[in-house]
Design an enzyme around this catalytic site. Structure first.
Site, PDB file in Angstrom:
ATOM      1  N   ARG A 141     -45.967  -3.067   7.313  1.00  0.00           N
ATOM      2  CA  ARG A 141     -46.498  -3.664   6.003  1.00  0.00           C
ATOM      3  C   ARG A 141     -47.874  -3.193   6.008  1.00  0.00           C
ATOM      4  O   ARG A 141     -48.548  -3.595   4.874  1.00  0.00           O
ATOM      5  CB  ARG A 141     -46.291  -5.160   6.097  1.00  0.00           C
ATOM      6  CG  ARG A 141     -44.975  -5.556   5.481  1.00  0.00           C
ATOM      7  CD  ARG A 141     -44.945  -7.157   5.387  1.00  0.00           C
ATOM      8  NE  ARG A 141     -44.460  -7.732   4.270  1.00  0.00           N
ATOM      9  CZ  ARG A 141     -43.022  -8.225   4.299  1.00  0.00           C
ATOM     10  NH1 ARG A 141     -42.198  -7.826   5.555  1.00  0.00           N
ATOM     11  NH2 ARG A 141     -42.574  -8.949   3.294  1.00  0.00           N
TER      12      ARG A 141
ATOM     13  N   LYS B 132     -34.367  -4.795  -0.051  1.00  0.00           N
ATOM     14  CA  LYS B 132     -34.343  -4.308   1.265  1.00  0.00           C
ATOM     15  C   LYS B 132     -33.264  -5.028   2.180  1.00  0.00           C
ATOM     16  O   LYS B 132     -32.594  -4.440   2.876  1.00  0.00           O
ATOM     17  CB  LYS B 132     -35.990  -4.519   1.854  1.00  0.00           C
ATOM     18  CG  LYS B 132     -36.707  -3.800   0.918  1.00  0.00           C
ATOM     19  CD  LYS B 132     -38.281  -3.840   1.708  1.00  0.00           C
ATOM     20  CE  LYS B 132     -38.806  -5.409   1.814  1.00  0.00           C
ATOM     21  NZ  LYS B 132     -39.197  -5.927   0.734  1.00  0.00           N
TER      22      LYS B 132
ATOM     23  N   ARG C 232     -35.629 -20.159   0.498  1.00  0.00           N
ATOM     24  CA  ARG C 232     -36.919 -20.158   1.246  1.00  0.00           C
ATOM     25  C   ARG C 232     -38.019 -20.828   0.852  1.00  0.00           C
ATOM     26  O   ARG C 232     -38.152 -20.843  -0.322  1.00  0.00           O
ATOM     27  CB  ARG C 232     -37.029 -18.738   1.753  1.00  0.00           C
ATOM     28  CG  ARG C 232     -36.276 -18.086   2.770  1.00  0.00           C
ATOM     29  CD  ARG C 232     -36.288 -16.656   2.563  1.00  0.00           C
ATOM     30  NE  ARG C 232     -37.818 -16.064   2.853  1.00  0.00           N
ATOM     31  CZ  ARG C 232     -38.191 -14.689   2.491  1.00  0.00           C
ATOM     32  NH1 ARG C 232     -37.129 -13.516   3.000  1.00  0.00           N
ATOM     33  NH2 ARG C 232     -39.597 -14.319   2.619  1.00  0.00           N
TER      34      ARG C 232
ATOM     35  N   ARG D 199     -47.855 -13.023  -2.548  1.00  0.00           N
ATOM     36  CA  ARG D 199     -47.108 -12.092  -1.604  1.00  0.00           C
ATOM     37  C   ARG D 199     -47.012 -10.790  -2.461  1.00  0.00           C
ATOM     38  O   ARG D 199     -47.341  -9.702  -1.826  1.00  0.00           O
ATOM     39  CB  ARG D 199     -45.893 -12.441  -1.510  1.00  0.00           C
ATOM     40  CG  ARG D 199     -45.610 -13.661  -0.418  1.00  0.00           C
ATOM     41  CD  ARG D 199     -44.264 -14.489  -0.670  1.00  0.00           C
ATOM     42  NE  ARG D 199     -43.179 -13.435   0.125  1.00  0.00           N
ATOM     43  CZ  ARG D 199     -41.969 -13.687  -0.217  1.00  0.00           C
ATOM     44  NH1 ARG D 199     -41.739 -14.907  -0.882  1.00  0.00           N
ATOM     45  NH2 ARG D 199     -41.078 -12.988   0.343  1.00  0.00           N
TER      46      ARG D 199
ATOM     47  N   ARG E 240     -33.301 -16.336  -5.474  1.00  0.00           N
ATOM     48  CA  ARG E 240     -32.833 -15.837  -4.078  1.00  0.00           C
ATOM     49  C   ARG E 240     -32.315 -17.368  -3.444  1.00  0.00           C
ATOM     50  O   ARG E 240     -32.974 -18.156  -3.202  1.00  0.00           O
ATOM     51  CB  ARG E 240     -33.831 -15.100  -3.331  1.00  0.00           C
ATOM     52  CG  ARG E 240     -33.497 -14.922  -1.985  1.00  0.00           C
ATOM     53  CD  ARG E 240     -33.935 -13.833  -1.345  1.00  0.00           C
ATOM     54  NE  ARG E 240     -35.658 -13.875  -1.027  1.00  0.00           N
ATOM     55  CZ  ARG E 240     -36.246 -13.218  -0.472  1.00  0.00           C
ATOM     56  NH1 ARG E 240     -35.836 -11.870  -0.161  1.00  0.00           N
ATOM     57  NH2 ARG E 240     -37.579 -13.424  -0.390  1.00  0.00           N
TER      58      ARG E 240
HETATM   59  P1  ADP Z   1     -39.354 -10.315   1.712  1.00  0.00           P
HETATM   60  O1  ADP Z   1     -38.305  -9.555   2.463  1.00  0.00           O
HETATM   61  O2  ADP Z   1     -39.186 -11.529   0.764  1.00  0.00           O
HETATM   62  O3  ADP Z   1     -40.679  -9.484   1.566  1.00  0.00           O
HETATM   63  P2  ADP Z   1     -39.974 -10.959   4.531  1.00  0.00           P
HETATM   64  O4  ADP Z   1     -38.617 -11.828   5.019  1.00  0.00           O
HETATM   65  O5  ADP Z   1     -39.696  -9.364   4.808  1.00  0.00           O
HETATM   66  O6  ADP Z   1     -40.108 -11.304   2.975  1.00  0.00           O
HETATM   67  O7  ADP Z   1     -41.338 -11.601   5.174  1.00  0.00           O
HETATM   68  C1  ADP Z   1     -41.366 -12.977   5.039  1.00  0.00           C
HETATM   69  C2  ADP Z   1     -42.923 -13.210   5.422  1.00  0.00           C
HETATM   70  O8  ADP Z   1     -43.061 -12.991   6.993  1.00  0.00           O
HETATM   71  C3  ADP Z   1     -44.105 -12.393   4.747  1.00  0.00           C
HETATM   72  O9  ADP Z   1     -44.361 -12.825   3.297  1.00  0.00           O
HETATM   73  C4  ADP Z   1     -45.033 -12.386   5.820  1.00  0.00           C
HETATM   74  O10 ADP Z   1     -45.705 -13.547   5.753  1.00  0.00           O
HETATM   75  C5  ADP Z   1     -44.317 -12.241   7.157  1.00  0.00           C
HETATM   76  N1  ADP Z   1     -43.776 -11.018   7.532  1.00  0.00           N
HETATM   77  C6  ADP Z   1     -42.924 -10.273   7.628  1.00  0.00           C
HETATM   78  N2  ADP Z   1     -43.027  -9.032   7.918  1.00  0.00           N
HETATM   79  C7  ADP Z   1     -44.403  -8.749   8.485  1.00  0.00           C
HETATM   80  C8  ADP Z   1     -45.035  -7.675   8.805  1.00  0.00           C
HETATM   81  N3  ADP Z   1     -44.477  -6.642   8.968  1.00  0.00           N
HETATM   82  N4  ADP Z   1     -46.469  -8.027   8.929  1.00  0.00           N
HETATM   83  C9  ADP Z   1     -46.893  -9.056   8.863  1.00  0.00           C
HETATM   84  N5  ADP Z   1     -46.275 -10.250   8.141  1.00  0.00           N
HETATM   85  C10 ADP Z   1     -44.948 -10.128   8.072  1.00  0.00           C
HETATM   86  P1  ADP Z   2     -36.115  -7.951  -0.202  1.00  0.00           P
HETATM   87  O1  ADP Z   2     -35.592  -8.226   1.275  1.00  0.00           O
HETATM   88  O2  ADP Z   2     -36.771  -6.729  -0.542  1.00  0.00           O
HETATM   89  O3  ADP Z   2     -37.326  -9.042  -0.179  1.00  0.00           O
HETATM   90  P2  ADP Z   2     -33.578  -9.052  -0.919  1.00  0.00           P
HETATM   91  O4  ADP Z   2     -32.471  -8.225  -0.420  1.00  0.00           O
HETATM   92  O5  ADP Z   2     -33.461 -10.334  -0.582  1.00  0.00           O
HETATM   93  O6  ADP Z   2     -35.023  -8.497  -0.991  1.00  0.00           O
HETATM   94  O7  ADP Z   2     -33.236  -9.428  -2.739  1.00  0.00           O
HETATM   95  C1  ADP Z   2     -34.088 -10.211  -3.363  1.00  0.00           C
HETATM   96  C2  ADP Z   2     -33.296 -10.844  -4.289  1.00  0.00           C
HETATM   97  O8  ADP Z   2     -32.783  -9.885  -5.244  1.00  0.00           O
HETATM   98  C3  ADP Z   2     -31.757 -11.580  -3.541  1.00  0.00           C
HETATM   99  O9  ADP Z   2     -31.861 -12.717  -4.346  1.00  0.00           O
HETATM  100  C4  ADP Z   2     -30.874 -10.500  -4.056  1.00  0.00           C
HETATM  101  O10 ADP Z   2     -29.584 -11.055  -3.819  1.00  0.00           O
HETATM  102  C5  ADP Z   2     -31.471 -10.002  -5.384  1.00  0.00           C
HETATM  103  N1  ADP Z   2     -31.052  -8.517  -5.445  1.00  0.00           N
HETATM  104  C6  ADP Z   2     -30.908  -7.627  -4.409  1.00  0.00           C
HETATM  105  N2  ADP Z   2     -30.697  -6.482  -4.963  1.00  0.00           N
HETATM  106  C7  ADP Z   2     -30.513  -6.292  -6.237  1.00  0.00           C
HETATM  107  C8  ADP Z   2     -30.081  -5.740  -7.693  1.00  0.00           C
HETATM  108  N3  ADP Z   2     -30.145  -4.505  -6.904  1.00  0.00           N
HETATM  109  N4  ADP Z   2     -30.038  -6.165  -8.713  1.00  0.00           N
HETATM  110  C9  ADP Z   2     -30.008  -7.501  -8.924  1.00  0.00           C
HETATM  111  N5  ADP Z   2     -30.503  -8.417  -7.653  1.00  0.00           N
HETATM  112  C10 ADP Z   2     -30.775  -8.041  -6.715  1.00  0.00           C
END
Ligand code: ADP
Ligand code: ADP
Ligand code: ZN
Length: 220
Positions: free
Chosen positions: A88, A13, A160, A171, A127
């Site tokens: 979420r 995302k 992270r 998660r 990541r």
């Molecule tokens: P990822 O993209 O790896 O899923 P995010 O950066 O979006 O992680 O979120 C990291 C953490 O921040 C989540 O695991 C949660 O604890 C919190 N968080 C993010 N967005 C929300 C939301 N919309 N509602 C509740 N908690 C959130």
């Molecule tokens: P999210 O915001 O959904 O948690 P991220 O964009 O941070 O996800 O991506 C999670 C991890 O996967 C990062 O290390 C990113 O570089 C990698 N990644 C993202 N898209 C792809 C893809 N299409 N193929 C392989 N790795 C990917």
């Protein structure tokens, strides 16, 4: 365009959001980035959010909903926005719907980046993120050009604290119970679009542009 991104942690995302935001000139709003900024600045919000984030749990709805609504009132959201990581929960989705309804607006689409569970642990543990601009990299799948340094701003990239294997598993459980129901929720409203997130980063983006292009031309 008013877009939300759906998909499990690690779906890509954040990676895709940067490109979508550039192409469509809409702000990329990541609740995770907002929380992390507050954590690094040790604000009261950051201190509260950290206790949940470290455990892989969701920050409570009330707190999260208020933050997003404040952000959406900013001038730069007038022509649209891209929400990454929000909503979420079904309550957050309902709050967003009501917020937009009151302004006579609605979402254009909920875009699901579909990735099966088997891919997630590898993606998350490899990541690396830029603490300054939020860019996301992967040690194997999307490495920085200069080792350890952000391509965009040159800052040192970090892992992270919540990207360890055990927190990622928690998660994923949280995703399945609390967030996955949103797929059905948006499907029932005719707003869901889906791309295959297991392709290369460039191919996922091509598919996203196809989906958004079609929605945009329907609107005009
Ligand atoms: P990822 O993209 O790896 O899923 P995010 O950066 O979006 O992680 O979120 C990291 C953490 O921040 C989540 O695991 C949660 O604890 C919190 N968080 C993010 N967005 C929300 C939301 N919309 N509602 C509740 N908690 C959130
Ligand atoms: P999210 O915001 O959904 O948690 P991220 O964009 O941070 O996800 O991506 C999670 C991890 O996967 C990062 O290390 C990113 O570089 C990698 N990644 C993202 N898209 C792809 C893809 N299409 N193929 C392989 N790795 C990917
Ligand atoms: Zn950077």
């Amino acid at each position: 365009m008013k877009i939300i991104l759906l998909g499990p942690p690690g779906a890509g995302k954040g990676t895709q959001a940067k490109s979508i935001s550039n192409k469509y000139s809409i702000p990329h709003i990541s609740t995770g980035d907002i929380f992390r900024k507050n954590i690094s600045e040790k604000t009261p919000l950051g201190i509260e959010a950290k206790s949940y984030i470290d455990k892989g749990q969701l920050v409570p709805d009330k707190l999260t909903i208020d933050i997003v609504q404040d952000r959406l009132e900013h001038e730069d959201c007038k022509n649209g926005f891209l929400l990454d990581g929000y909503p979420r929960t079904v309550s957050q989705a309902e709050a967003l719907k009501n917020f937009l309804n009151e302004k006579g607006e609605k979402l254009d689409t909920a875009l699901l980046i579909d990735v099966q569970k088997e891919f997630i642990i590898d993606r998350m543990t490899g990541r690396r993120v830029c603490p300054d601009c939020g860019a996301s990299y992967h040690v194997r799948f999307n490495p920085t050009k200069v080792e350890g340094k952000c391509d965009i701003c040159g800052s040192v990239v970090i892992q992270r604290a919540d990207d360890t294997e055990s927190t990622v598993k928690d998660r994923l459980d949280v995703y399945e119970t609390q967030t996955q129901p949103l797929i059905e929720y948006y499907k029932n409203q005719g707003l869901l679009s889906t791309v295959d997130g297991t392709q290369s980063i460039d191919d996922v983006f091509k598919d996203i542009c196809g989906v958004l292009g079609a929605i945009n031309s329907d609107n005009n």
